[in-house]
Design a protein around this motif. Structure first.
Motif, short mmCIF file in Angstrom:
data_model
loop_
_atom_site.label_atom_id
_atom_site.label_comp_id
_atom_site.label_asym_id
_atom_site.label_seq_id
_atom_site.Cartn_x
_atom_site.Cartn_y
_atom_site.Cartn_z
N GLY A 157 0.94 -1.23 0.08
CA GLY A 157 -0.12 0.12 -0.05
C GLY A 157 0.82 1.09 -0.06
O GLY A 157 0.48 2.12 -0.84
N ILE A 158 1.84 1.26 0.71
CA ILE A 158 2.78 2.37 0.65
C ILE A 158 3.40 2.63 -0.59
O ILE A 158 3.36 3.99 -0.98
N MET A 159 3.91 1.82 -1.34
CA MET A 159 4.58 2.06 -2.52
C MET A 159 3.51 2.26 -3.33
O MET A 159 3.75 3.08 -4.38
N LEU A 160 2.48 1.42 -3.62
CA LEU A 160 1.29 1.77 -4.56
C LEU A 160 0.64 2.83 -4.59
O LEU A 160 0.31 3.58 -5.38
N GLU A 161 0.04 3.26 -3.33
CA GLU A 161 -0.64 4.47 -3.11
C GLU A 161 0.09 5.66 -3.52
O GLU A 161 -0.59 6.61 -4.01
N ARG A 162 1.23 5.76 -3.14
CA ARG A 162 1.96 6.72 -3.40
C ARG A 162 2.39 7.17 -4.93
O ARG A 162 2.39 8.16 -5.43
N LYS A 163 2.37 6.11 -5.48
CA LYS A 163 2.40 5.99 -6.98
C LYS A 163 1.37 6.20 -7.81
O LYS A 163 1.29 7.14 -8.80
N LEU A 164 0.05 5.66 -7.31
CA LEU A 164 -1.21 5.69 -8.08
C LEU A 164 -2.11 6.80 -7.62
O LEU A 164 -3.09 7.37 -8.37
N LYS A 165 -2.02 7.60 -6.36
CA LYS A 165 -2.76 8.50 -5.86
C LYS A 165 -3.93 7.56 -5.21
O LYS A 165 -4.28 6.75 -5.54
N SER A 166 -4.37 8.37 -3.97
CA SER A 166 -5.25 7.48 -3.10
C SER A 166 -6.71 7.16 -4.03
O SER A 166 -7.08 6.19 -3.62
N THR A 167 -7.46 8.10 -4.79
CA THR A 167 -8.47 7.69 -5.38
C THR A 167 -8.55 6.71 -6.05
O THR A 167 -9.29 5.70 -6.03
N TRP A 168 -7.43 6.47 -7.08
CA TRP A 168 -7.28 5.32 -7.89
C TRP A 168 -6.63 4.16 -7.21
O TRP A 168 -7.45 3.07 -7.29
N PHE A 169 -5.90 4.19 -6.11
CA PHE A 169 -5.80 2.99 -5.29
C PHE A 169 -6.90 2.54 -4.62
O PHE A 169 -7.06 1.46 -4.66
N ALA A 170 -7.78 3.53 -4.03
CA ALA A 170 -9.02 2.92 -3.36
C ALA A 170 -10.04 2.14 -4.51
O ALA A 170 -10.40 1.13 -4.01
N TYR A 171 -10.09 2.65 -5.48
CA TYR A 171 -10.90 2.16 -6.66
C TYR A 171 -10.27 0.62 -6.74
O TYR A 171 -11.19 -0.32 -6.96
N ILE A 172 -8.75 0.50 -6.92
CA ILE A 172 -8.21 -0.62 -7.34
C ILE A 172 -8.81 -1.73 -6.32
O ILE A 172 -8.94 -2.82 -6.52
N ILE A 173 -8.33 -1.29 -5.05
CA ILE A 173 -8.60 -2.27 -4.07
C ILE A 173 -10.13 -2.57 -3.83
O ILE A 173 -10.61 -3.79 -3.68
N ALA A 174 -11.13 -1.73 -4.16
CA ALA A 174 -12.43 -2.11 -4.26
C ALA A 174 -12.85 -3.32 -5.36
O ALA A 174 -13.19 -4.24 -5.16
N VAL A 175 -12.19 -2.86 -6.57
CA VAL A 175 -12.27 -3.90 -7.52
C VAL A 175 -11.75 -5.19 -7.28
O VAL A 175 -12.29 -6.14 -7.52
N PHE A 176 -10.45 -5.23 -7.09
CA PHE A 176 -9.81 -6.27 -6.69
C PHE A 176 -10.41 -7.18 -5.39
O PHE A 176 -10.27 -8.49 -5.75
N SER A 177 -11.16 -6.72 -4.63
CA SER A 177 -11.55 -7.35 -3.56
C SER A 177 -12.74 -8.16 -3.96
O SER A 177 -13.03 -9.33 -3.69
N VAL A 178 -13.61 -7.44 -4.92
CA VAL A 178 -14.76 -8.26 -5.29
C VAL A 178 -14.25 -9.40 -6.64
O VAL A 178 -14.37 -10.51 -6.70
N LEU A 179 -13.53 -9.00 -7.37
CA LEU A 179 -12.98 -9.48 -8.62
C LEU A 179 -12.05 -10.79 -8.19
O LEU A 179 -12.20 -11.88 -8.79
N ILE A 180 -11.39 -10.88 -6.84
CA ILE A 180 -10.57 -11.98 -6.72
C ILE A 180 -11.73 -13.06 -6.09
O ILE A 180 -11.32 -14.18 -6.33
N GLY A 181 -12.64 -12.73 -5.71
CA GLY A 181 -13.76 -13.55 -5.15
C GLY A 181 -14.52 -14.23 -6.25
O GLY A 181 -14.59 -15.61 -6.44
N VAL A 182 -14.67 -13.26 -7.38
CA VAL A 182 -15.37 -14.31 -8.60
C VAL A 182 -14.26 -15.04 -9.25
O VAL A 182 -14.71 -16.14 -9.64
N VAL A 183 -12.91 -14.78 -9.29
CA VAL A 183 -11.99 -15.66 -9.92
C VAL A 183 -11.75 -16.92 -9.08
O VAL A 183 -11.79 -18.02 -9.50
N TYR A 184 -11.55 -16.71 -7.69
CA TYR A 184 -11.78 -17.91 -6.74
C TYR A 184 -13.04 -18.90 -7.12
O TYR A 184 -12.66 -19.99 -6.91
N MET A 185 -14.24 -18.38 -7.37
CA MET A 185 -15.27 -19.28 -7.53
C MET A 185 -15.29 -19.94 -8.86
O MET A 185 -15.66 -20.85 -8.92
N VAL A 186 -14.59 -19.25 -9.88
CA VAL A 186 -14.63 -19.64 -11.09
C VAL A 186 -13.66 -20.89 -11.21
O VAL A 186 -13.76 -22.04 -11.83
#
Length: 189
Positions: A92-121
């Motif tokens: 988080g320290i490395m990526l949030e500084r690079k991507l900025k907070s808004t984009w990083f929050a979006y990525i966390i939200a998308v990954f949190s759901v998408l990983i579960g979908v991939v797991y079920m597939v």
């Protein structure tokens, strides 16, 4: 899935110590928010683990889709929480500084759901390929999948680095895949 003990424990104390060593002022806001949310839900889970873990049976067959949102933010025990949140802290320290907070929050939200979908597939594919319906019952919790995706993203933004995996120097481009295999061999559950 068994209920873990709540409360202050060795893994949680070590995690809080590590966070204090970094310093709250040095942790970007979204990363800190993710840490706080995971610690809060560890100490005050919304439901027992058996009611938030993600499985094909629960999410697909019983249409309990809220598990896609709940499973990533619950942990089986204090050490599960510790390892995931230490990893989140550094990524988080490395990526949030690079991507900025808004984009990083979006990525966390998308990954949190998408990983579960991939797991079920993957679990559904295992049911079909291996003709073994028990894979529909596998139930998982934790932030590990999101962290794996963040590691791939971090390697994309920081190419050319070398990681040490089980004492072997591996190009960071391949390290996350080697780590995934190593983790599965060391701790298959």
């Amino acid at each position: 899935m068994e209920r873990r003990q709540r409360g202050v424990s060795a893994g949680l104390l070590l995690l809080l110590y590590q966070i204090s060593q970094v310093g709250l002022q040095n942790i970007p806001s979204v990363t800190l928010g993710v840490l706080v949310l995971n610690i809060f839900l560890f100490l005050n889970p919304w439901r027992p683990l058996s009611e938030v873990c993600l499985s094909v049976n629960e999410a697909v067959h019983r249409k309990n889709w809220q598990r896609l949102l709940l499973a990533p933010f619950h942990h089986a025990d204090d050490w599960h929480l510790y390892y995931n949140m230490i990893s989140m802290l550094w990524k988080g320290i490395m990526l949030e500084r690079k991507l900025k907070s808004t984009w990083f929050a979006y990525i966390i939200a998308v990954f949190s759901v998408l990983i579960g979908v991939v797991y079920m597939v993957v679990e559904l594919l295992l049911v079909i390929i291996l003709d073994d319906p028990s894979y529909e019952m596998n139930c998982g919790v934790g932030f590990s999948g999101v962290l794996f995706a963040l590691k791939v993203l971090n390697n994309h933004y920081n190419p050319g680095r070398v990681s040490n995996v089980l004492g072997l120097p591996i190009s960071s481009k391949y390290a996350c895949w080697v780590e995934l295999v190593a983790i599965h061999l060391i701790s298959p559950g």
